[in-house]
Design a protein around this motif. Structure first.
Motif, PDB file in Angstrom:
ATOM      1  N   ARG A  27     -13.817 -12.003 -12.300  1.00  0.00           N
ATOM      2  CA  ARG A  27     -14.184 -10.775 -13.368  1.00  0.00           C
ATOM      3  C   ARG A  27     -15.259 -10.028 -12.542  1.00  0.00           C
ATOM      4  O   ARG A  27     -15.376  -8.878 -12.667  1.00  0.00           O
ATOM      5  CB  ARG A  27     -14.650 -11.295 -14.838  1.00  0.00           C
ATOM      6  N   ALA A  28     -16.367 -10.682 -12.216  1.00  0.00           N
ATOM      7  CA  ALA A  28     -17.304  -9.984 -11.371  1.00  0.00           C
ATOM      8  C   ALA A  28     -16.842  -9.094 -10.372  1.00  0.00           C
ATOM      9  O   ALA A  28     -17.450  -7.962 -10.248  1.00  0.00           O
ATOM     10  CB  ALA A  28     -18.495 -11.088 -10.839  1.00  0.00           C
ATOM     11  N   GLN A  29     -16.072  -9.765  -9.709  1.00  0.00           N
ATOM     12  CA  GLN A  29     -15.317  -8.865  -8.599  1.00  0.00           C
ATOM     13  C   GLN A  29     -14.631  -7.721  -9.000  1.00  0.00           C
ATOM     14  O   GLN A  29     -14.784  -6.926  -8.473  1.00  0.00           O
ATOM     15  CB  GLN A  29     -14.498  -9.950  -7.694  1.00  0.00           C
ATOM     16  N   LYS A  30     -13.765  -7.762 -10.005  1.00  0.00           N
ATOM     17  CA  LYS A  30     -13.149  -6.779 -10.661  1.00  0.00           C
ATOM     18  C   LYS A  30     -14.190  -5.898 -11.161  1.00  0.00           C
ATOM     19  O   LYS A  30     -14.076  -4.525 -10.793  1.00  0.00           O
ATOM     20  CB  LYS A  30     -12.340  -7.231 -11.813  1.00  0.00           C
ATOM     21  N   LEU A  31     -15.334  -6.245 -11.957  1.00  0.00           N
ATOM     22  CA  LEU A  31     -16.161  -5.305 -12.338  1.00  0.00           C
ATOM     23  C   LEU A  31     -17.115  -4.482 -10.937  1.00  0.00           C
ATOM     24  O   LEU A  31     -17.255  -3.414 -11.312  1.00  0.00           O
ATOM     25  CB  LEU A  31     -17.334  -6.011 -13.246  1.00  0.00           C
TER      26      LEU A  31
ATOM     27  N   THR C  98     -15.851   7.196  -0.115  1.00  0.00           N
ATOM     28  CA  THR C  98     -15.975   6.165   0.611  1.00  0.00           C
ATOM     29  C   THR C  98     -16.309   5.182  -0.166  1.00  0.00           C
ATOM     30  O   THR C  98     -15.768   3.746  -0.301  1.00  0.00           O
ATOM     31  CB  THR C  98     -17.091   6.459   1.661  1.00  0.00           C
ATOM     32  N   LEU C  99     -17.095   5.156  -1.045  1.00  0.00           N
ATOM     33  CA  LEU C  99     -17.651   4.218  -2.169  1.00  0.00           C
ATOM     34  C   LEU C  99     -16.247   3.711  -3.067  1.00  0.00           C
ATOM     35  O   LEU C  99     -16.059   2.475  -3.218  1.00  0.00           O
ATOM     36  CB  LEU C  99     -18.535   4.878  -3.205  1.00  0.00           C
ATOM     37  N   ALA C 100     -15.659   4.604  -3.526  1.00  0.00           N
ATOM     38  CA  ALA C 100     -14.523   4.174  -4.185  1.00  0.00           C
ATOM     39  C   ALA C 100     -13.459   3.793  -3.541  1.00  0.00           C
ATOM     40  O   ALA C 100     -12.685   2.764  -3.703  1.00  0.00           O
ATOM     41  CB  ALA C 100     -13.799   5.809  -4.883  1.00  0.00           C
ATOM     42  N   ALA C 101     -13.266   4.098  -2.035  1.00  0.00           N
ATOM     43  CA  ALA C 101     -12.062   3.567  -1.200  1.00  0.00           C
ATOM     44  C   ALA C 101     -12.735   1.920  -0.901  1.00  0.00           C
ATOM     45  O   ALA C 101     -11.794   1.205  -0.824  1.00  0.00           O
ATOM     46  CB  ALA C 101     -12.088   4.189   0.092  1.00  0.00           C
ATOM     47  N   VAL C 102     -13.914   1.814  -0.778  1.00  0.00           N
ATOM     48  CA  VAL C 102     -14.349   0.620  -0.559  1.00  0.00           C
ATOM     49  C   VAL C 102     -13.870  -0.387  -1.801  1.00  0.00           C
ATOM     50  O   VAL C 102     -13.542  -1.471  -1.811  1.00  0.00           O
ATOM     51  CB  VAL C 102     -15.954   0.227  -0.207  1.00  0.00           C
ATOM     52  N   GLY C 103     -14.296   0.262  -3.091  1.00  0.00           N
ATOM     53  CA  GLY C 103     -13.913  -0.447  -4.221  1.00  0.00           C
ATOM     54  C   GLY C 103     -12.315  -0.633  -4.241  1.00  0.00           C
ATOM     55  O   GLY C 103     -12.054  -1.790  -4.804  1.00  0.00           O
ATOM     56  N   VAL C 109      -8.185  -5.243  -8.171  1.00  0.00           N
ATOM     57  CA  VAL C 109      -8.662  -4.116  -8.816  1.00  0.00           C
ATOM     58  C   VAL C 109      -7.575  -3.700  -9.951  1.00  0.00           C
ATOM     59  O   VAL C 109      -6.537  -3.722  -9.633  1.00  0.00           O
ATOM     60  CB  VAL C 109      -8.714  -2.715  -8.054  1.00  0.00           C
ATOM     61  N   PRO C 110      -8.242  -3.990 -11.215  1.00  0.00           N
ATOM     62  CA  PRO C 110      -7.403  -3.744 -12.162  1.00  0.00           C
ATOM     63  C   PRO C 110      -6.701  -2.180 -12.129  1.00  0.00           C
ATOM     64  O   PRO C 110      -7.363  -1.410 -11.914  1.00  0.00           O
ATOM     65  CB  PRO C 110      -7.957  -3.788 -13.680  1.00  0.00           C
TER      66      PRO C 110
END
Lengths: 529, 369, 283
Positions: A27-31, C98-103, C109-110
């Motif tokens: 969850r932490a990772q997802k967040l 870039t930030l979002a791409a890293v995310g 990632v849901p």
């Protein structure tokens, strides 16, 4: 960890069950991932997706009719278009009230242009009538004033209509006894306050207010009983006099302003577009028409959008095809040359990509026109006669050439990135097993490059379908896209609803393609060099 | 009612003007919207530069958005955020903006300077005041230019040369919209000038016009930007083409191209200023002050030094001088010159306001086929 | 692509045909640029090869359109505006992107697909629709005709390119490197800037360049969202083409081609450097 061997859940170092601990970590990772994405997501939603949704919403929005003509819309409910007759006097009277308010606010012509999209001529009917409508009922004013000059005084009206506490609110008594007058007087008070910052205590009411008073007094001769003092006396005197007034129907006044007002078609159009949301724009964008009698197709000489949609699709496919044919060999070459050479050639691919679109399009004009460079060369080497030079611009050919040029890099780059990953030894193996060059290529290499073709194709197709400037400049009459019409409706005809409807359809097509693209190749697999 | 409205609004303007007299309350920058190119340059030279010279510290910003003016003004109005102070538009757009309440209604005599001999502005402009919001600057014509070296021995003399493929083979350029083309088609198909709009009001008349255009459809290059026809003529890409008379003047006199122009059934039209409705007081005061200056008799005549469009005031005509750099007399190049105006065609604003949407749909469908 | 010494005649013919074919296509790609450069030295005010030019007469050529570009305040202002808008828009799209791409490249990632679709949307929505939508919306919130409005609009348009290029670089990114850094006590910010950033830098830069060019060459949106104060080079070119055709446009284009070549060379050098860093052999 000492009791890990015992039955029960596996525990993490801190004593919580491992499953839970892992879940928490997940969850932490997802967040964390979401937190990284959030700023951009919000940014895009606010600066881009929101505005687009707002724009597309205009394709169904149609509050203008019921907002501008609230009374008429109600009065029209009982009128039947099928009967083929103009509506009753009541409707015209309501229209007078609505129109005079609208004309003061200058919203009547806006509505006129809106309805003119549906039935030609309504625009000028609203314009002409709006210019005169403040005189409708003038003869009633004259007769009331002749009866008693006090009727001219703003103060008389304020005493009669206003609630004791607030000159801008209508008294319940007036509303009860003189409903029409009260309603139009309220509009009058609000309108002059809004548009000129004037107060009702200083302005004589509009003529249609007198018309309303006349109508109310005829309907309710006993109205005076609701008032007291001077007002009651005034009203009772007026009520006694109105049956002898000279009258003109408002219908005649409308017809005098424009004879179109007798046409049931006009009223039918108004009635058909009274709902707050309409499918009219969407119907118009597929060459149908919402008429008073239901949905019908437009006359053939006005059908254009289906043709343009088909043409947009056809030309985008052609452009896509040309891009594959021209892009494949180049990507193949780039992928198989040594790095240094291929990077040099890559600059040739990217250079036009980074040259202004406008300049490239103009350059194609110079190249392709009849007195242009290519024709000159063809004439010079004698391939073409000077008298019949080739027509290569201001038609589909010109658009396809210019757009193929503009979009070619979008084909080459994904193809190249896929081909880079194809290991050379498969082809070598095929050849060593006896395949000819062609078979080795077609049966071994080509299938591996198909994802690249897919990626490039959809990218090119999606970009092509929404193009606007290039077809505008080199498309002539047969080489224009649906986007050109959208642009026309946004900046010239101001039919924003239709533009939004056309845009929504186009966007829907693009989104379906995008979805297909994502299914086939996945959006992650696009590399731009 | 109407009278009262006008008196009230001029009252506000007079108040604004008196605020100026006190030396306060005028914005120190203004945004003027125009078309760009040579036309805007002529306005800068004739209007805004001299005005700036008189008013130190005034910032004048030009926005080249007249092409999108109606759409942008409507959106600004919807948003309640008017960023423009004065907008140059063609007359038909001015009428539309006035109708929609997007432009300020003004009393021409109150706001504009009288002619030097004291004739009030409304008489000086005369019939050209086609709308209560519109302050005309120039009279222009849409007319036809042709390549002198490509038309053979007999140069065309009338507008119907466009439709005469036998005498003048080759491409011609026409504007990509029904306005002007439909009228010319009917005129050249035997319809009398006075009947053109009556005929065009009928379905049969529209078909007649399109049928006439059909005869040359394959030889037409359709233009949508003002610079297209001059470029096409300069390239020899077309034999003849319709465009604005100022463009042809520039092509012939300034660029020295082998081109000549026709003064026959040219469509007479107007271009001028409108003030957007809903300006704050200080900006309104500034723009009214500028407007008084920029539309007086001398200033309008000055503009004609830079571009061959006729000044909209009758009193400006005798003051039209010579071209600023070429030193040739400008008067004979004006659409308003009597010799040029013998057979003009008057554009019917009211009619087009009604039929524009419908006829455009029909015209575009015809084009696309 | 080397021709082996044992190639048959047929293979030889095919090999050379293919090279000629590729040459022609590459020529097709640069043909417009080849036309633009000489015409920008035209002594006349039209986009036309005059007979004098074809005969290589010296007086048929001139630098006047270049002079016009450098002396005309309209062009200079447009250049200044472009230079002020494009880098800021680029910076915005690169940093957020870039930030979002890293995310996005994390494991879990849901709604990944949906988010991706939204982030890519500025590239797939037809430009005219974007322009009109942003125009109405920005008018309402008072951003229409402001510098900020144009920057935001251009940043939104550039973002898909950043997302696509950066996520593509991250696909090849070895995650154990960040774990190793974390293991050795680096906090996530340090890890990002010291470990991840240098390695994905080429992707970030090429995404940034695409975003920059998007803003620098964008005309439809700025025409709607901007006003006189934000008139960019493409806008000036567009009015130029519409109102007064002048080869100044071509002079500008030639200058921009020069700059493009410089930029492309930079990218190429950076790419080679990054591949050295990643220890990959070129090829």
């Amino acid at each position: 960890m000492s009791d890990a061997s015992q039955a029960g859940p596996v525990l993490a170092a801190d004593g919580t069950p491992l499953k839970k601990s892992l879940q928490r970590a997940l969850r932490a990772q997802k967040l964390r991932a979401l937190a990284l994405i959030a700023p951009l997501l919000i940014f895009i939603l606010v600066t881009f997706v929101g505005p687009i949704a707002d724009m597309l919403f205009r394709s169904v929005e149609n509050a203008i009719v019921s907002e501008t003509l609230p009374r008429t819309v109600v009065a029209l409910e009982d009128w039947d278009h099928e009967a083929g007759e103009a509506p009753s006097e009541d409707v015209y009277r309501m229209m007078t009230y609505d129109m005079v308010t609208a004309a003061e606010l200058k919203t009547h012509t806006r509505l006129g242009s809106r309805l003119n999209y549906e039935t030609t001529g309504i625009s000028s009917m609203f314009r002409k009538t709006g210019r005169r409508v403040d005189d409708f009922g003038e003869e009633y004013t004259d007769q009331f004033v002749a009866l008693n000059p006090a009727w001219e005084e703003p103060a008389t009206w304020v005493a009669l209509m206003a609630a004791s506490t607030d000159p801008f609110a209508i008294s319940p008594a007036a509303e009860q006894a003189l409903p029409e007058t009260a309603s139009i007087y309220a509009d009058f008070a609000k309108t002059i306050a809004d548009t000129k910052g004037d107060s009702v205590t200083e302005e004589e009411p509009w003529h249609p207010v007198y018309l309303a008073l006349y109508t109310d007094l005829i309907a309710n001769p006993d109205a005076a009983s609701a008032f007291s003092g001077e007002s009651a006396a005034l009203i009772s005197a007026a009520a006694a006099a109105v049956p002898t007034f000279e009258v003109t129907t408002t219908k005649d006044l409308f017809v005098k302003a424009d004879k179109g007002w007798t046409d049931p078609e006009v009223w039918g159009t108004i009635k058909a577009f009274t709902p707050e949301y309409t499918s009219g724009y969407f119907l118009a964008s597929v060459d149908l028409k919402k008429s008073p009698d239901g949905i019908e197709s437009l006359p053939e000489d006005r059908q254009i959008y289906m043709l343009l949609f088909k043409r947009t699709l056809f030309m985008s496919l052609m452009i896509m095809g040309s891009c594959v044919i021209l892009g494949y060999p180049i990507a193949f070459l780039l992928a198989n040359l040594p790095m240094r050479t291929s990077n040099l050639l890559m600059i040739l691919v990217l250079l036009p990509f980074w040259t202004s679109l406008l300049v490239r399009t103009s350059a194609w004009k110079i190249l392709l026109q009849q007195q242009g460079v290519i024709n000159d060369i063809l004439v010079w080497i004698g391939l073409v006669d000077d008298a019949d030079r080739l027509v290569m611009i201001n038609n589909q050919f010109g658009t396809i050439v210019a757009m193929t040029h503009i979009l070619l890099p979008f084909m080459i780059l994904p193809l190249y990135s896929v081909m880079k990953t194809i290991p050379p030894y498969y082809v070598r193996a095929a050849k060593s097993l006896g395949a000819t060059n062609w078979v080795a290529f077609w049966r071994v290499y080509f299938p591996q490059s198909v994802p690249g073709i897919g990626a490039g194709c959809i990218l090119v197709f999606i970009l092509a379908i929404g193009y606007y400037i290039t077809p505008e400049l080199v498309g002539g009459t047969t080489g224009t896209f649906i986007s050109n019409r959208i642009a026309y409706h946004i900046s010239s005809s101001l039919n924003w609803g239709l533009a939004a409807a056309l845009g929504t359809i186009l966007l829907a097509v693009v989104l379906i393609l995008y979805w297909v693209y994502d299914k086939i190749v996945g959006i992650d697999n696009v590399s731009l060099g | 009612m109407k009278l009262k409205t006008i008196m009230l609004s001029t009252g506000a303007i007079a108040a604004a003007a008196s605020a100026y007299a006190a030396g306060h309350g005028m914005a120190d920058s203004m945004t003027l919207v125009s078309w760009g190119g040579a036309y805007q340059a002529s306005q800068t030279n004739a209007y805004s530069d001299p005005y700036k010279a008189e008013h130190d510290g005034l910032e004048v910003v030009w926005d080249e958005s007249s092409n999108e003016a109606v759409a942008k003004l409507r959106a600004m109005n919807e948003a309640g955020n008017i960023t423009w102070d004065l907008v140059d538009v063609v007359a038909s757009d001015a009428i539309r903006l006035c109708d929609e309440g997007l432009a300020l209604e003004i009393d021409h005599d109150e706001v504009l300077a009288a002619a030097p001999d004291g004739t009030p502005a409304s008489e000086d402009f005369g019939d050209l005041l086609v709308s209560d919001c519109f302050i005309p600057q120039i009279v222009y014509s849409t007319t036809v230019g042709y390549r002198t070296d490509l038309v053979g021995d007999t140069a065309p003399t009338d507008i119907c040369a466009i439709f005469d493929l036998e005498a003048y083979p080759g491409k011609r350029s026409l504007e990509k919209r029904p306005i002007n083309n439909m009228e010319w088609a009917l005129l050249c198909d035997g319809v009398a000038k006075a009947d053109v709009y009556d005929v065009l009001s009928t379905e049969a008349g529209q078909d007649q016009a399109l049928a006439k255009l059909d005869t040359i459809k394959d030889s037409v290059v359709w233009w949508s930007a003002g610079a297209d026809t001059p470029q096409l003529l300069a390239d020899g890409e077309v034999v003849m083409g319709s465009t604005y008379n100022g463009r042809l003047f520039s092509l012939i006199e300034e660029q020295d191209q082998p081109v000549a122009m026709l003064w026959d059934a040219q469509v007479f039209d107007l271009d001028g200023w409108i003030v957007p409705a809903g300006l704050p007081e200080d900006r309104l005061a500034r723009v009214m002050d500028f407007l008084y200056f920029a539309t007086d008799t001398q200033r309008l005549a000055d503009q004609a030094k830079y571009i061959s469009y006729g000044p909209a005031r009758a009193s400006s005509a005798p003051l039209v001088g010579q071209h600023a750099t070429l030193g040739i007399d400008m008067a004979p190049h004006m659409p308003t010159d009597p010799a040029n105006a013998t057979n003009t065609f008057l554009y019917n604003y009211e009619w087009w306001a009604d039929y524009r949407d419908d006829l455009d749909a029909k015209f575009q469908a015809w084009l696309a086929k | 692509m080397e021709l082996p010494p044992y190639a048959t005649t047929g293979q030889r013919i095919w090999h050379y045909t293919f090279k000629v074919l590729c040459g022609l296509i590459l020529f097709f790609l640069i043909a417009p640029i080849v036309v633009i450069i000489p015409l920008s030295f035209n002594a006349e005010n039209f986009f036309t090869f005059t007979p004098g030019m074809l005969a290589f007469e010296a007086d048929a050529y001139s630098f006047k359109h270049y002079q016009d570009f450098f002396s005309n305040p309209d062009w200079q202002q447009a250049l200044v505006n472009s230079v002020q808008i494009a880098p800021v828009a680029t910076l915005l799209s690169v940093s957020l992107g870039t930030l979002a791409a890293v995310g996005l490249s994390q494991d879990h990632v849901p709604f990944r697909r949906a988010i991706m679709a939204i982030l890519i949307s500025p590239m797939i929505v037809p430009l005219i629709i974007s322009a009109a939508g942003m125009y109405f919306f920005y008018s309402r919130i008072g951003l229409q005709g402001t510098y900020v409005g144009v920057v935001l609009a251009h940043a939104a348009l550039g973002i898909p390119f950043v997302i696509i290029t950066v996520t593509a670089t991250l696909v090849g990114f070895d995650r154990s490197l960040t774990r190793a850094a974390a293991n050795m006590g680096a906090d996530p910010v340090t890890t990002f800037f010291k470990i991840q950033m240098p390695l994905i830098l080429p992707g970030v830069i090429s995404g940034g360049l695409f975003a920059f060019i998007t803003s620098f060459d964008e005309v439809v949106v700025v025409l709607f969202v901007g006003s006189a104060g934000q008139k960019t080079l493409p806008w000036q070119m567009f009015t130029g083409l519409r109102e007064q055709i002048s080869p100044t446009i071509l002079a500008v284009a030639t200058i921009l081609v020069g700059i493009s070549i410089a930029l492309l060379t930079t990218v190429e050098l950076l790419r080679r450097r990054s591949e050295r860093l990643r220890g990959m052999s070129p090829g």
